[in-house]
Design a protein around this motif. Structure first.
Motif, PDB file in Angstrom:
ATOM      1  N   ALA A   1       0.835  -1.201   0.000  1.00  0.00           N
ATOM      2  CA  ALA A   1       0.000   0.000   0.000  1.00  0.00           C
ATOM      3  C   ALA A   1       0.870   1.251   0.000  1.00  0.00           C
ATOM      4  N   GLU A   2       1.961   1.198   0.733  1.00  0.00           N
ATOM      5  CA  GLU A   2       2.871   2.355   0.748  1.00  0.00           C
ATOM      6  C   GLU A   2       3.553   2.544  -0.602  1.00  0.00           C
ATOM      7  N   LYS A   3       3.921   1.441  -1.230  1.00  0.00           N
ATOM      8  CA  LYS A   3       4.518   1.553  -2.575  1.00  0.00           C
ATOM      9  C   LYS A   3       3.551   2.212  -3.552  1.00  0.00           C
ATOM     10  N   ILE A   4       2.290   1.835  -3.471  1.00  0.00           N
ATOM     11  CA  ILE A   4       1.303   2.408  -4.384  1.00  0.00           C
ATOM     12  C   ILE A   4       1.129   3.906  -4.099  1.00  0.00           C
ATOM     13  N   ALA A   5       1.108   4.245  -2.823  1.00  0.00           N
ATOM     14  CA  ALA A   5       1.007   5.663  -2.467  1.00  0.00           C
ATOM     15  C   ALA A   5       2.208   6.438  -3.019  1.00  0.00           C
ATOM     16  N   ALA A   6       3.374   5.834  -2.930  1.00  0.00           N
ATOM     17  CA  ALA A   6       4.578   6.481  -3.469  1.00  0.00           C
ATOM     18  C   ALA A   6       4.484   6.600  -4.992  1.00  0.00           C
ATOM     19  N   PHE A   7       3.975   5.551  -5.613  1.00  0.00           N
ATOM     20  CA  PHE A   7       3.803   5.574  -7.078  1.00  0.00           C
ATOM     21  C   PHE A   7       2.850   6.697  -7.486  1.00  0.00           C
ATOM     22  N   LYS A   8       1.761   6.838  -6.743  1.00  0.00           N
ATOM     23  CA  LYS A   8       0.805   7.905  -7.058  1.00  0.00           C
ATOM     24  C   LYS A   8       1.474   9.272  -6.905  1.00  0.00           C
ATOM     25  N   GLN A   9       2.302   9.413  -5.880  1.00  0.00           N
ATOM     26  CA  GLN A   9       2.996  10.682  -5.686  1.00  0.00           C
ATOM     27  C   GLN A   9       3.964  10.940  -6.846  1.00  0.00           C
ATOM     28  N   GLN A  10       4.631   9.887  -7.307  1.00  0.00           N
ATOM     29  CA  GLN A  10       5.506  10.033  -8.492  1.00  0.00           C
ATOM     30  C   GLN A  10       4.730  10.547  -9.689  1.00  0.00           C
ATOM     31  N   GLN A  11       3.524  10.029  -9.841  1.00  0.00           N
ATOM     32  CA  GLN A  11       2.703  10.501 -10.968  1.00  0.00           C
ATOM     33  C   GLN A  11       2.400  11.975 -10.838  1.00  0.00           C
ATOM     34  N   VAL A  12       2.081  12.380  -9.620  1.00  0.00           N
ATOM     35  CA  VAL A  12       1.863  13.808  -9.380  1.00  0.00           C
ATOM     36  C   VAL A  12       3.123  14.581  -9.764  1.00  0.00           C
ATOM     37  N   ASP A  13       4.253  14.100  -9.287  1.00  0.00           N
ATOM     38  CA  ASP A  13       5.508  14.818  -9.527  1.00  0.00           C
ATOM     39  C   ASP A  13       5.831  14.884 -11.023  1.00  0.00           C
ATOM     40  N   LYS A  14       5.635  13.775 -11.705  1.00  0.00           N
ATOM     41  CA  LYS A  14       5.924  13.759 -13.146  1.00  0.00           C
ATOM     42  C   LYS A  14       5.018  14.721 -13.903  1.00  0.00           C
ATOM     43  N   THR A  15       3.755  14.727 -13.548  1.00  0.00           N
ATOM     44  CA  THR A  15       2.828  15.614 -14.249  1.00  0.00           C
ATOM     45  C   THR A  15       3.146  17.068 -13.938  1.00  0.00           C
ATOM     46  N   VAL A  16       3.466  17.330 -12.688  1.00  0.00           N
ATOM     47  CA  VAL A  16       3.857  18.702 -12.317  1.00  0.00           C
ATOM     48  C   VAL A  16       5.132  19.090 -13.068  1.00  0.00           C
ATOM     49  N   ALA A  17       6.057  18.157 -13.193  1.00  0.00           N
ATOM     50  CA  ALA A  17       7.299  18.453 -13.922  1.00  0.00           C
ATOM     51  C   ALA A  17       7.007  18.765 -15.389  1.00  0.00           C
ATOM     52  N   LYS A  18       6.100  18.012 -15.974  1.00  0.00           N
ATOM     53  CA  LYS A  18       5.715  18.296 -17.362  1.00  0.00           C
ATOM     54  C   LYS A  18       5.059  19.667 -17.477  1.00  0.00           C
ATOM     55  N   ASP A  19       4.260  19.985 -16.472  1.00  0.00           N
ATOM     56  CA  ASP A  19       3.608  21.290 -16.452  1.00  0.00           C
ATOM     57  C   ASP A  19       4.664  22.389 -16.341  1.00  0.00           C
ATOM     58  N   ASN A  20       5.617  22.189 -15.452  1.00  0.00           N
ATOM     59  CA  ASN A  20       6.683  23.187 -15.304  1.00  0.00           C
ATOM     60  C   ASN A  20       7.466  23.343 -16.604  1.00  0.00           C
ATOM     61  N   LYS A  21       7.769  22.216 -17.231  1.00  0.00           N
ATOM     62  CA  LYS A  21       8.506  22.259 -18.498  1.00  0.00           C
ATOM     63  C   LYS A  21       7.718  23.051 -19.549  1.00  0.00           C
ATOM     64  N   LEU A  22       6.418  22.849 -19.568  1.00  0.00           N
ATOM     65  CA  LEU A  22       5.581  23.601 -20.508  1.00  0.00           C
ATOM     66  C   LEU A  22       5.648  25.096 -20.211  1.00  0.00           C
ATOM     67  N   GLN A  23       5.614  25.446 -18.923  1.00  0.00           N
ATOM     68  CA  GLN A  23       5.698  26.873 -18.572  1.00  0.00           C
ATOM     69  C   GLN A  23       7.015  27.468 -19.071  1.00  0.00           C
ATOM     70  N   ASP A  24       8.099  26.678 -18.935  1.00  0.00           N
ATOM     71  CA  ASP A  24       9.400  27.162 -19.414  1.00  0.00           C
ATOM     72  C   ASP A  24       9.358  27.386 -20.926  1.00  0.00           C
ATOM     73  N   GLU A  25       8.783  26.428 -21.622  1.00  0.00           N
ATOM     74  CA  GLU A  25       8.731  26.542 -23.083  1.00  0.00           C
ATOM     75  C   GLU A  25       7.902  27.736 -23.540  1.00  0.00           C
ATOM     76  N   LEU A  26       6.838  28.004 -22.799  1.00  0.00           N
ATOM     77  CA  LEU A  26       5.913  29.054 -23.233  1.00  0.00           C
ATOM     78  C   LEU A  26       6.392  30.448 -22.846  1.00  0.00           C
ATOM     79  N   SER A  27       7.263  30.521 -21.822  1.00  0.00           N
ATOM     80  CA  SER A  27       7.648  31.867 -21.347  1.00  0.00           C
ATOM     81  C   SER A  27       8.784  32.441 -22.191  1.00  0.00           C
TER      82      SER A  27
END
Lengths: 167, 167, 167, 167, 167, 167, 167, 167
Positions: F141-167
């Motif tokens: 259960a903890e591994k899955i919670a960590a995996f879900k957090q990774q997904q959050v982090d990856k998506t946020v990172a993609k979002d940040n990368k997009l902000q860099d590209e657009l600015s």
């Protein structure tokens, strides 16, 4: 309807009226003055052209177009106005799949905002029109916020009723 | 195209041209003079209205309308003329299912004769136009009979070729 | 029906009759003499072949073929005549999607002009036949123009009635 | 193919040949003598009628019909013979959905045994023909049993290979 | 059913019985002895395996499998016998589209001869079984020929009745 | 794979392996020991039966079944085990719609948990298996919670990368 | 329901209750304590978020989410919990095809185990939940085995009843 | 983008960016300041909730949501704001049919204005946003009118080019 209408509802057939009464009722709840017409893209194309072309000048802010089968009405409206056009696919044939694709798959350049098939779409078209009109109307924005809260309350009430039934 | 056209081909987009060249080639084989236009039901609705409304007076006998997505063009033609309108659904999106339903599912009162999706339909629209025109033109009827015999011969030739390959 | 028929209606089953009565009624309104037959591409293929092969010589100008499921009837007609064939998909199974695709997706070389599924298509087949026949018949062209005006009038009347109800 | 053919393969177009070679190869594996013809229900309807009507007398035991789009070929075969007809929908358009429905949705009285779309169906048509022919042929039944065992062996071998790769 | 059955009908649920009675009636008309079983590929997989594995030895010549939804029954039969398996998709959900695809789209190696959805398929499965059995049975072939002639006669009678009504 | 496997992956064909490697990789990320087999419901039905029947006793906790076309494999697994079965529809034909309906539309009594078509489903099957296994395994259960957090982090990172590209 | 619930049933609308009673009844047969809530992903998104986020801590082991149309509820649950989420598509519109695709086609990373559309799926969701919970609960595994045996017995009884009727 | 954005574009995945660049380019043509974010309804639900809840206060007037598969993003936006939400179904799987139904079939109370699938929808979302914003902005209304005239001119230019090619 003493007020000058700002939402125009056009229906391809008078058989669409029963479904679209949900739209009218919802617009009334927002106190948005509306008019409704039976205009067919295929049977009365000149009326359709005239209606769309003059809509903005007559004070309309949104056009809601309901049609079934090869539902060209919303697209014909959008072709002849700069106002936003909201399309409601009617479900008289093929479960509404024909009208849905005809309404949604507009070519680039001429958008139609397509709603769900049938009654759900009729209600939602009114709410969406209100959201559009709220752009320049803070009072309308508040009405929509209140409406959303009502939805929360109604759903919570249904949930509470279910808890009562189950306990 | 020195002769005055009797078949009008309208296309919703110039991207439909490649597919519709099959139609033009087939009309040429029947020596049926044609004209072709890029007219959009959604982008140039007034041109569309004008084209259809004047088609009969300009000497056209059949209108062939090719369009994709929410393919309103054939219906708009049919709405504004008493000539028979033949619709060809283009297959640029959803394998042409959207254009097929938009073309075929015309409401009662405004028929469109829908052909197969894409290239097959483009060829067939020309043949169908010839069959319509042959109503008052015995020479055209003979051309169609000859065309049908060619099809028999070509298929028999393919069959013979297969027998050669297999033996 | 004292006049020699010029439109031939063929139905794959007598269960298609109720739907196709709309076609017959509409042909009557245009005073187009018609005949109707129950002929099955699958059950009575030789009758089908005979019917189509002799149709032109017997004076028919258009064949309207109504069939459901694997609707081969319109295609079989088209295979055996040079006359234009109008297909009406019946909706007894799968909402008519099977008959629609069987009727519409004809291979290059053998066109069928496909109408909408069911009753709308039955009515439209008659109008489309009239449009074809009007090629060599100015009086028929005038009847179609009058019919189109009636449609305008009826739709406008429905619109007026709606205004009365809403006011 | 010195032996007199007992399986007849008919294809609506020579473009179906590549797919149907899978059928021919599989029939060869069962040593079932076959013939193959390009016959179109729509382009050469009289050849189709002749082929089906005489098939039983010429010694055929099964007809395999492959066609695409409005796939009328299997149905036309079935209409004109008492032999079992196996239909293979070709996937040239709409992913084969049109041919699938045209092949499968036969009206009561005229069955076609429909196979999967495309190559899978081409192979299976040969196996199904062998199963039919095995009715009166114990040696063929044994061949089919051996074929099924080969399938088991091949799948087990693939499974073993996977185990090797994973370990 | 004093005779030893040669056609085995298996149904995934007793709710399929009403539809499959058409199949039984048609087999009776051909005097083909049959047996019918309620066997589920998912609920009684071992019974299914046993039934299919022993079918040939018990004297069956064809298995007809009727199932709805994820219709695995025909495929499970085919997996465990060398007899030809005829599948009838039931239409309890999604208009039978789910059962149709599950029955038809068999992978290469394991054919099922798929019939039309529902009642039409139930009748046709019986006729198709008769056509298979007729391979080694000239009397059955004659029965099928007679049945086909009856279909001609019935359709002609319906046609004649229509002529009476219209005149 | 020194550990005894607790997830069993079965594939109807070795052609499914490439897609299912996503599943294996994801299971590895959760350190869930797995085994993989090529087993066909139609070609090796007895192996399928044996595999499912013994799965629980061999220590498996979840079975993941991947199959295309008439995808009976997940259903056959579910029929023969009390373990939860997760189905992954392969997209080799008809965009995977056939396999999707065959996997999802299980009759009442025999559930299969259906995943998305193709690669998305292959990955998700592994995660879903982990969620099931986590029932009795707090570390998982903890591994899955960590995996879900990774997904959050990856998506946020993609979002940040997009902000860099657009600015 | 004196016991603390371990299965959470969420429904997008109280109109889903009748269908989901099959789920509740089946959970009762397994003596699995459950709770049921009316929570809408679209109308009460914060309640949905709260429910899913706290589900594991409140002792739930599985969430069953039933929704129709654009059925986002199961996905929203899955987005906010590490528990396995089982989705049941409701069939109020488009035969449930919209809800089926919305429930099944989850992107990689966020699985939902999709059940059959409507009542079959409601029953199966309960069984699937039991199979998940049985991971750490040998008594539950025995109950499921007994349930499977009951299914065998019921199907055999139906088969026996059919034999009685036919003899 | 020095101006404070008034249109918010949210994408479920960075793989949607290429398609949505058409939207950004079109907004730029209208000189409508926009922002773009990668936010997933399923992977970053809290960011999604936060984004939608604060959108109006941050000065946004329209939210455009692009997502594929089980496209919950537009619905989640609509659930958490009173602003109009425009949905663009991405076509990564099933030709976009899954995303189309998930975007369009919103339940009554929570509208989303659905655009065409893929690139056409991306462009149209920008135009539709401009039409909404033009409610309180006469200059924007003029820009849209000019844009519509450009479309007329471009289509007429294509038509003229075709005439040149054909003559």
């Amino acid at each position: 309807m003493a007020d000058r209408p700002i939402v125009g509802i056009v229906m391809g057939s008078d058989s669409d009226l029963e479904t679209m009464k949900r739209c009218m009722k919802q617009l009334d709840e927002f106190a948005l003055p509306w008019e409704a017409r039976v205009i067919s893209a295929h049977r009365t194309p000149e009326v359709a052209h005239e209606y769309a072309s003059t809509a903005a000048d007559r004070g309309l802010k949104v056009i809601i177009a309901a049609a079934g089968m090869s539902a060209a009405l919303a697209g014909v409206m959008a072709a002849n106005t700069t106002l936003p056009v909201v399309g409601v696919p009617m479900d008289g044939s093929l479960m509404g799949l024909d009208a849905m694709l005809s309404t949604l798959q507009m070519p680039p350049g001429i958008p139609v905002g397509a709603m769900a098939i049938g009654k759900a779409g009729a209600t939602n078209a009114a709410i969406f029109a209100a959201q559009i009109i709220a752009q320049g109307d803070p009072a309308m924005a508040e009405k929509i916020a209140a409406f959303k809260q009502q939805q929360v309350d109604k759903t919570v009430a249904k949930d509470n009723k279910l808890q009562d039934e189950l306990s």
